[in-house]
Write an enzyme that holds these catalytic residues in place. Sequence first.
Site, mmCIF file in Angstrom:
data_model
loop_
_atom_site.group_PDB
_atom_site.id
_atom_site.type_symbol
_atom_site.label_atom_id
_atom_site.label_comp_id
_atom_site.label_asym_id
_atom_site.label_seq_id
_atom_site.Cartn_x
_atom_site.Cartn_y
_atom_site.Cartn_z
ATOM 1 N N SER A 2 0.854 -1.190 0.000
ATOM 2 C CA SER A 2 0.000 0.000 0.000
ATOM 3 C C SER A 2 0.886 1.236 0.000
ATOM 4 O O SER A 2 1.378 1.647 1.053
ATOM 5 C CB SER A 2 -0.916 0.003 1.228
ATOM 6 N N LYS B 171 -6.824 1.353 -3.413
ATOM 7 C CA LYS B 171 -6.672 0.578 -2.169
ATOM 8 C C LYS B 171 -6.888 1.471 -0.949
ATOM 9 O O LYS B 171 -7.592 1.104 0.004
ATOM 10 C CB LYS B 171 -5.279 -0.045 -2.125
ATOM 11 N N LYS C 220 -2.420 4.579 8.254
ATOM 12 C CA LYS C 220 -1.549 4.962 7.145
ATOM 13 C C LYS C 220 -2.334 5.019 5.838
ATOM 14 O O LYS C 220 -2.246 5.987 5.072
ATOM 15 C CB LYS C 220 -0.381 3.981 7.015
#
Length: 292
Positions: free
Chosen positions: A94, A169, A238
């Site tokens: 990611s 994502k 995050k």
Amino acid sequence: MSNTLFIGLGRMGRPMARHISRHFPTVVHDILRENIDLAVEDSEAAPLYELNDIGVVDTMILMLPTSTHVESILVDSGLLEKLKPGALVIDMGSSVPDSTRKLAAKAVERGIDYVDAPVSGGVAKATSGELAILVGGEPRAVERARPYLEAVGKEIVVVGGNGAGHAAKAINNLVSATNLAVATEALIRGRAAGIAPERMIAVLNTSTGMSQASQVKFPNHILTETYASNFAYDLMLKDLGIAMGIETPNGATPVTQASYELLSRVRELLGEYPDHTEITRAYERYFNTPII
């Protein structure tokens, strides 16, 4: 013969490397030697303990925690320069879309194809080889990457050019976390109305409020108070930060903005390395109200 290098053998990477090694000659590397040894025991892959010894690599697959790690491997360590023209890089972690686009441009300058292909589905789907994969890249590069993606994924969704996969994502995880927060608030209101938590979850799962949070996370990890989904709260934050860093017109996403701000604020109420399903614990502590 194709030579594949898989870097990043954590909870997700190790089972993914195992599936890749069944289909392609693969060597594996991780910053931790014990992770390399575990991956080799568990797969048909060969170990690579020192990146200086990579030899000829046709395809490099990265499953690393952040863009900083990806940049360190490819740029700071000079690994991108060691790849020959015609190689393929697939970043399945990611990462920040802007970083991905810059790395892809550097790769293209060297005649190297670059694809971002982050995954969704957690450790269980990584183990079964049934991940959902969100793909960004030039069409030719994406088609080159597809056999590798099919080795670990069940659903492959091509969403755009370089960086689009990583953006997708992060946005997906923003929705997932917001769903988890909303379901938690539903349990608070349900309890206030005299509805037991497991009954409120049953209501959501038989009605239009159903989500992956209510179907999987609450029954398996929250109502049981095990909090063991194997996806860290800090990694969730995050990803949420990446999503919130995508500029939108006139601040047009107030619901997810509020969720991100609250979930960031309550993080301090949890200990080291909390699971992301501990959102419910954070709510209990922040609002001083029982939920489960």
